[in-house]
Design a protein around this motif. Structure first.
Motif, PDB file in Angstrom:
ATOM      1  N   VAL A 856       0.841  -1.202   0.000  1.00  0.00           N
ATOM      2  CA  VAL A 856       0.000   0.000   0.000  1.00  0.00           C
ATOM      3  C   VAL A 856       0.876   1.253   0.000  1.00  0.00           C
ATOM      4  N   LEU A 857       1.882   1.294   0.878  1.00  0.00           N
ATOM      5  CA  LEU A 857       2.764   2.463   0.954  1.00  0.00           C
ATOM      6  C   LEU A 857       3.590   2.628  -0.320  1.00  0.00           C
ATOM      7  N   PHE A 858       3.995   1.498  -0.922  1.00  0.00           N
ATOM      8  CA  PHE A 858       4.683   1.570  -2.216  1.00  0.00           C
ATOM      9  C   PHE A 858       3.831   2.372  -3.209  1.00  0.00           C
ATOM     10  N   GLN A 859       2.562   2.041  -3.250  1.00  0.00           N
ATOM     11  CA  GLN A 859       1.698   2.677  -4.245  1.00  0.00           C
ATOM     12  C   GLN A 859       1.443   4.144  -3.918  1.00  0.00           C
ATOM     13  N   LEU A 860       1.412   4.479  -2.628  1.00  0.00           N
ATOM     14  CA  LEU A 860       1.247   5.879  -2.259  1.00  0.00           C
ATOM     15  C   LEU A 860       2.503   6.679  -2.600  1.00  0.00           C
ATOM     16  N   PHE A 861       3.690   6.114  -2.357  1.00  0.00           N
ATOM     17  CA  PHE A 861       4.927   6.786  -2.782  1.00  0.00           C
ATOM     18  C   PHE A 861       4.975   6.904  -4.308  1.00  0.00           C
ATOM     19  N   ASN A 862       4.416   5.908  -4.969  1.00  0.00           N
ATOM     20  CA  ASN A 862       4.429   5.902  -6.439  1.00  0.00           C
ATOM     21  C   ASN A 862       3.660   7.085  -7.024  1.00  0.00           C
ATOM     22  N   THR A 863       2.649   7.585  -6.312  1.00  0.00           N
ATOM     23  CA  THR A 863       1.906   8.744  -6.820  1.00  0.00           C
ATOM     24  C   THR A 863       2.824   9.941  -7.020  1.00  0.00           C
ATOM     25  N   PHE A 864       3.816  10.094  -6.136  1.00  0.00           N
ATOM     26  CA  PHE A 864       4.759  11.203  -6.286  1.00  0.00           C
ATOM     27  C   PHE A 864       5.817  10.882  -7.338  1.00  0.00           C
ATOM     28  N   ALA A 865       6.176   9.608  -7.428  1.00  0.00           N
ATOM     29  CA  ALA A 865       7.203   9.217  -8.400  1.00  0.00           C
ATOM     30  C   ALA A 865       6.745   9.436  -9.834  1.00  0.00           C
ATOM     31  N   VAL A 866       5.442   9.228 -10.113  1.00  0.00           N
ATOM     32  CA  VAL A 866       4.958   9.308 -11.498  1.00  0.00           C
ATOM     33  C   VAL A 866       4.475  10.703 -11.884  1.00  0.00           C
ATOM     34  N   ARG A 867       4.519  11.671 -10.962  1.00  0.00           N
ATOM     35  CA  ARG A 867       3.994  13.004 -11.285  1.00  0.00           C
ATOM     36  C   ARG A 867       4.712  13.621 -12.480  1.00  0.00           C
ATOM     37  N   PHE A 868       6.008  13.430 -12.556  1.00  0.00           N
ATOM     38  CA  PHE A 868       6.790  14.030 -13.639  1.00  0.00           C
ATOM     39  C   PHE A 868       7.662  12.972 -14.291  1.00  0.00           C
ATOM     40  N   GLU A 869       7.719  13.055 -15.595  1.00  0.00           N
ATOM     41  CA  GLU A 869       8.503  12.061 -16.337  1.00  0.00           C
ATOM     42  C   GLU A 869       9.990  12.361 -16.255  1.00  0.00           C
ATOM     43  N   ALA A 870      10.354  13.645 -16.205  1.00  0.00           N
ATOM     44  CA  ALA A 870      11.769  14.010 -16.159  1.00  0.00           C
ATOM     45  C   ALA A 870      12.118  14.802 -14.901  1.00  0.00           C
ATOM     46  N   SER A 872      12.206  16.059 -10.974  1.00  0.00           N
ATOM     47  CA  SER A 872      12.241  15.371  -9.687  1.00  0.00           C
ATOM     48  C   SER A 872      10.846  15.343  -9.072  1.00  0.00           C
ATOM     49  N   ALA A 873      10.600  14.340  -8.258  1.00  0.00           N
ATOM     50  CA  ALA A 873       9.319  14.248  -7.549  1.00  0.00           C
ATOM     51  C   ALA A 873       9.121  15.416  -6.604  1.00  0.00           C
ATOM     52  N   PHE A 874      10.229  16.081  -6.241  1.00  0.00           N
ATOM     53  CA  PHE A 874      10.159  17.200  -5.307  1.00  0.00           C
ATOM     54  C   PHE A 874       9.992  18.531  -6.032  1.00  0.00           C
ATOM     55  N   HIS A 875       9.803  18.484  -7.341  1.00  0.00           N
ATOM     56  CA  HIS A 875       9.507  19.678  -8.132  1.00  0.00           C
ATOM     57  C   HIS A 875       8.050  20.082  -7.883  1.00  0.00           C
ATOM     58  N   ARG A 876       7.825  21.309  -7.464  1.00  0.00           N
ATOM     59  CA  ARG A 876       6.464  21.802  -7.180  1.00  0.00           C
ATOM     60  C   ARG A 876       5.747  20.804  -6.250  1.00  0.00           C
ATOM     61  N   THR A 877       6.400  20.533  -5.125  1.00  0.00           N
ATOM     62  CA  THR A 877       5.946  19.462  -4.231  1.00  0.00           C
ATOM     63  C   THR A 877       4.499  19.619  -3.795  1.00  0.00           C
ATOM     64  N   PHE A 878       4.099  20.825  -3.451  1.00  0.00           N
ATOM     65  CA  PHE A 878       2.772  21.029  -2.870  1.00  0.00           C
ATOM     66  C   PHE A 878       1.795  21.686  -3.854  1.00  0.00           C
ATOM     67  N   ALA A 879       2.092  21.604  -5.151  1.00  0.00           N
ATOM     68  CA  ALA A 879       1.217  22.252  -6.138  1.00  0.00           C
ATOM     69  C   ALA A 879      -0.143  21.571  -6.245  1.00  0.00           C
ATOM     70  N   ASN A 880      -0.174  20.252  -5.993  1.00  0.00           N
ATOM     71  CA  ASN A 880      -1.423  19.494  -6.124  1.00  0.00           C
ATOM     72  C   ASN A 880      -1.935  19.116  -4.734  1.00  0.00           C
ATOM     73  N   ARG A 881      -2.760  19.976  -4.167  1.00  0.00           N
ATOM     74  CA  ARG A 881      -3.257  19.709  -2.807  1.00  0.00           C
ATOM     75  C   ARG A 881      -4.183  18.499  -2.788  1.00  0.00           C
ATOM     76  N   TRP A 882      -4.861  18.217  -3.921  1.00  0.00           N
ATOM     77  CA  TRP A 882      -5.752  17.054  -3.971  1.00  0.00           C
ATOM     78  C   TRP A 882      -4.963  15.750  -3.832  1.00  0.00           C
ATOM     79  N   LEU A 883      -3.748  15.739  -4.377  1.00  0.00           N
ATOM     80  CA  LEU A 883      -2.931  14.532  -4.283  1.00  0.00           C
ATOM     81  C   LEU A 883      -2.526  14.281  -2.830  1.00  0.00           C
ATOM     82  N   TRP A 884      -2.129  15.320  -2.133  1.00  0.00           N
ATOM     83  CA  TRP A 884      -1.772  15.160  -0.726  1.00  0.00           C
ATOM     84  C   TRP A 884      -2.976  14.697   0.083  1.00  0.00           C
ATOM     85  N   LEU A 885      -4.140  15.265  -0.208  1.00  0.00           N
ATOM     86  CA  LEU A 885      -5.342  14.855   0.514  1.00  0.00           C
ATOM     87  C   LEU A 885      -5.642  13.374   0.263  1.00  0.00           C
ATOM     88  N   ALA A 886      -5.521  12.940  -1.015  1.00  0.00           N
ATOM     89  CA  ALA A 886      -5.807  11.544  -1.367  1.00  0.00           C
ATOM     90  C   ALA A 886      -4.807  10.598  -0.709  1.00  0.00           C
TER      91      ALA A 886
END
Length: 941
Positions: A856-870, A872-886
């Motif tokens: 389960v945690l793998f898949q939750l971390f994966n949401t941040f990993a797939v946000r950008f193809e090139a 970093s996952a830490f690019h615009r970290t908090f831009a999507n508040r819905w993702l953090w809520l989910a």
């Protein structure tokens, strides 16, 4: 036109309207041709007759739509297996309650609720888009012109019709001015039908009722007025529609590809589930009924969880929400499929007037026989004065020529200037409005002009003729008729034989014609649009009926008017943004080539001094030559609508993905042929809007560029949640497959009294599916646009939504999940490859809980990993508040599953300590670090 209504009252028509004179039809309908219906009467008739809409099939009840969520074969099989599990428990009574069967049933119901809500959200989003693009009709009510939704039309409404309008209801013609209707859709008549106001002498077939207009057809030429005689189901179209009950919906290319990917993956997963089930039976001692049921539940649960059946629903929601964002940016998307194409657009072929400019034409210069003057003032506010070299004009002859020129131009126009709440607005064509405003500035108001010269006829403007003439009686000289004409100087000047000079006239010789042509070019070089104005007097007897094009000869030139339609402030940055995104803006206009080139240079579309290709040159080019020209040219001027079609096809032949703007009837073929047809919402005709993929609510070029940006963002979001769902599903499948095959290697052996041992239970697999297919996937679908999205080249339309590179990433992530999850399970079990350090006596349930939580945690971390193809996952970290809520909500639910006693019984979990959670978090974060390393290598390369 479709709406859900109760059957309206049948509208009475004792004698068909086409057999009667117009006055009798008006009297029976209780309406006035000049003022129309009052608002109160409209409300009463709307209540009596119902909306002007065709009835549709009754909506499917909510309960049936909910039950439809469970008709999938795999879901049905899972429910059957659950029922068998309940029967097995009732026979063997090996637990206080059938926890597993009840839990699976609850998860299936939750999945059904989720699917139902997703479908309803998609329907609501599409309905909102449909409402935004609802058609309107121009009517006269309470003595005023108004635009009203076509659904609000009632019998007795007075329709005001222009070329290109779609007729919203059946109507009796009252005043036709060169009026012709295209009725092929209803009658099969291939050519437009000329309309008359006279009654038909006897009973006539539908196609022979020349004094009637029919809902669903369109005005091909001319203009006029008509009174509505029937609406909704009572129209001729309504009678035909009554026999049709089906509404066929076609999937977009993207949805078809997603369906193909889903079925391909689903087939593979089902095969693997069968293999896993067979492997368990073969390798483990499965003898009892309960054990067989466990294997069946496991295999079916794995198939249900891993098949991405939610792809189409989530895609529809993401597309719909994205198109609603476009609507807020003044872009109404009529076809969802066009969103896919936006990201591939390489050329935007745009009209100039109103799209790149403000569409508030202002007369700035007037050239007459006695010289040139400037006219001050901006827009439609009729305040300004005539100046020459910056000073007021005192030459009486020049002033008279200017006043006559502007007055004649206003008379040969159909625009109306209105003042409401201190703000001046216009109804009609902006070019004509500029003449009306300019005439008012020199004292020639519409009221004064109409009193002296009441109109008696018109030869309408068409895009082919580039000319319009009106015939007027002269209140001061009853024996004559005056024809006023305005049009493109190169069209009108050859029709002139004399020129007005002060109070007299003089012949137009070759030298003077050349001088006028140079003045026109000078105005065009100053980015002014030019119109010539002329007149002709006739004896009253020489014009017994409606004027024809014959009156447009032997004219007296009054002058040439220069107008400016200033570029929109936002147009230049939009052009720069488009070019930065690899999208080439191209101007295609009917204006003078010098004007088009000047505007193109000012906006950065073409370099200063770049030559415009004109329509006459296009006419002489063969297709091969045109393909070369469109690669090198960004400005086309003096083009006819059929040239647009050739330009689009030449661009497409060069491999370009072209967006084309248009507003007229004749633009429809080009809009249909273009990869993205863009109609003007303000200036566009109904025919153009019907042929287009998108409609601009503000007729603004910047909105097209915004749509390209939104289209790219939507497609990127679809790719995000696809990578997430597919990699998560593959991770689950690999965990189960490798866990069963390598069970002895990792120390996964059956406990006392158990015949079947697996890494995850059926309930746990279904729970993971419920978490991943809900919030996180949808949250990835609404990721805000990346600032870099318009600094990338257009997407290759031939590329797959899930390409080879994406599949490599998906399999890599799935493998990392599988290795990490099984590694944690090995660590939590005695024996195996990793010597377990877990507390003694925790057993198999502890190891399964650890593996379950880690995945389960793998898949939750994966949401941040797939946000950008090139990035970093830490690019615009908090831009999507819905993702953090989910993610936080899903994590909280997993904590509840692990620690709440009643959920522990349902999912067979045990509580985890702080060290256990840290281990699960540390291992699960590996998917983030692996993808970060891969991205760094890609960026470096």
């Amino acid at each position: 036109m479709a709406a859900r209504t109760d059957p309206p009252e049948v509208q009475p028509e004792p004698v068909p309207a086409y057999l009667r004179i117009a006055a009798d039809v008006l009297a029976d309908l209780g309406t006035d041709a000049r003022t129309g219906l009052p608002a109160g009467e409209v409300r009463q008739r709307l209540a009596r007759y119902g909306p002007n809409a065709l009835p549709v099939a009754p909506a499917v009840p909510a309960w049936r739509r909910f039950l439809a969520q469970f008709r999938d074969v795999l879901t049905v099989l899972l429910l059957v297996a659950t029922a068998v599990s309940f029967v097995a428990w009732s026979i063997e009574r090996d637990a206080p309650a059938p926890y597993e069967a009840l839990t699976i049933l609850a998860i299936v119901l939750l999945n059904g609720v989720l699917g139902f809500l997703q479908e309803r959200r998609a329907e609501q989003a599409l309905a909102a888009l449909e409402a935004m693009s609802a058609p309107v009709a121009r009517v006269r009510r309470d003595g005023e012109q108004r635009l009203v939704p076509t659904a609000d039309l009632v019998p007795g409404d007075i329709l005001l019709l222009e070329e290109g309008d779609t007729i919203a209801a059946d109507a009796r013609v009252l005043e036709p001015i060169a009026l012709r209707a295209a009725e092929a859709a209803l009658t099969g008549e291939s050519t437009p039908v000329s309309k008359t106001a006279a009654p038909i002498p006897g009973e006539a077939a539908l196609g022979d009722r020349r004094n009637m207009l029919f809902g669903g057809t369109s005005i091909a030429a001319g203009r006029g007025r008509a009174v509505v005689t029937a609406t909704g189901p009572s129209t001729e179209l309504g009678r035909i529609a009554a026999s049709l009950r089906e509404t066929e919906e076609t999937a977009t290319p993207l949805q078809r590809e997603l369906d193909r990917v889903g079925k391909l993956l689903g087939g593979a997963v089902i095969a693997i589930a069968v293999v896993i089930g067979a492997t368990i039976v073969a390798l483990q001692e499965v003898r009892s009924l309960a054990a067989m049921v466990d294997v069946l539940l496991l295999a079916v649960s794995l198939a249900v969880a891993a098949v991405p059946e939610g792809l189409t629903a989530i895609t529809t929601i993401v597309l719909s929400l994205g198109t609603q964002r476009m609507a807020r940016r003044n872009v109404i998307v009529r076809r969802l499929a066009s969103v896919e194409t936006l990201g591939s657009t390489t050329a935007i072929c745009s009209d100039k007037t109103g799209t790149l400019t403000r569409n508030e034409m202002t007369v700035r210069a007037v050239v007459t026989a006695s010289g040139a003057v400037e006219l001050t003032g901006v827009g439609y506010d009729p305040s300004g004065e005539v100046r020459r070299d910056g000073a007021p004009v005192d030459d009486a002859a020049l002033l008279e020529e200017v006043e006559r020129t502007l007055g004649a131009g206003a008379l040969a126009s159909n625009a109306v200037l209105l003042e409401r709440d201190g703000r001046w607005t216009i109804q009609g064509d902006p070019t004509e409005a500029a003449l009306v405003v300019a005439a008012r500035k020199v004292g020639r108001t519409a009221e004064r002009l109409d009193a002296r010269f009441p109109r008696v006829g018109e030869v309408p403007f068409t895009s082919e003729r580039k000319l319009m003439s009106t015939a007027h009686a002269d209140a001061e000289e009853a024996t004559r008729v005056v024809v006023f004409a305005k049009g493109a100087p190169d069209v009108l000047l050859p029709r002139c034989v004399e020129e007005r000079v002060g109070a007299g006239t003089r012949a137009l010789g070759p030298a003077r014609r050349e001088e006028i042509s140079r003045a026109v070019d000078a105005l065009g070089a100053a980015a002014l649009r030019t119109l010539a104005v002329a007149y002709r007097t006739l004896d009253r007897g020489a014009l017994p009926g409606a004027p024809t094009e014959d009156v447009e000869q032997g004219l007296v030139l009054l002058g040439v008017v220069g107008m400016i339609d200033p570029p929109r402030a936002e147009a230049r940055p939009a052009v720069a943004q488009a070019k930065g995104a690899g999208v080439r803006p191209i101007i295609i206009t009917g204006d003078h080539p010098l004007t088009a080139s000047a505007i193109a240079a000012e906006l950065g579309i073409a370099p200063k001094g770049a030559r415009a290709v004109v329509g006459t040159e296009l006419q002489r080019m063969d297709d091969a030559r045109l393909r070369v020209v469109v690669r090198e040219t960004s400005v086309f001027a003096r083009v006819a609508p059929d040239h647009k079609l050739r330009i689009v096809r030449a661009l497409q032949a060069n491999g370009e993905i072209a967006a084309m703007t248009g507003d007229g009837v004749n633009d429809a073929p080009a809009l249909k042929a273009a990869d993205i047809g863009v109609a003007m919402g303000i200036a566009g005709t109904d025919v153009a809007k019907g042929a287009a993929d998108m409609v601009l609510a503000d007729d603004n070029f910047a909105s097209i560029v915004a749509a390209v940006e939104e289209g790219r963002s939507i497609f990127a979001n679809i790719q995000r949640f696809l990578r997430y769902l597919l990699s998560s599903n593959i991770g689950e499948v690999l965990v189960m497959f490798l866990g069963v095959v390598l069970a002895p290697v990792i120390g996964l052996v059956p406990g006392p009294g158990s015949a079947v041992v697996v890494p995850l239970l059926a309930t746990q697999i279904l729970w993971i599916n419920l978490l991943t297919d809900a919030g996180p996937a949808l949250a990835l679908g609404v990721e805000p646009a990346d600032p870099d999205v318009m600094r990338r080249p257009p997407r290759d339309p031939r590329s797959s939504v899930v390409g080879t590179r994406a599949w490599i990433d998906i399999v890599l992530v799935g493998a990392v999940m599988a290795v990490g999850t099984l590694g944690v399970m090995d660590w939590a079990l005695p024996g195996g490859l990793i010597e377990g350090t877990a507390p003694a006596g925790r057993g198999l349930r502890y190891a399964q809980t650890m593996a379950f939580t880690t995945l389960v945690l793998f898949q939750l971390f994966n949401t941040f990993a797939v946000r950008f193809e090139a990035h970093s996952a830490f690019h615009r970290t908090f831009a999507n508040r819905w993702l953090w809520l989910a993610v936080l909500s899903s994590a909280a639910l997993q904590v509840a599953v692990v620690h709440l006693p009643f959920l522990q019984r349902a999912f067979r979990t045990v509580p985890l300590g702080a060290r256990d959670w840290l281990v699960c978090l540390a291992v699960a974060s590996a998917v983030l670090w692996v993808t970060e390393l891969k991205k760094r290598l890609v960026r470096a390369r």
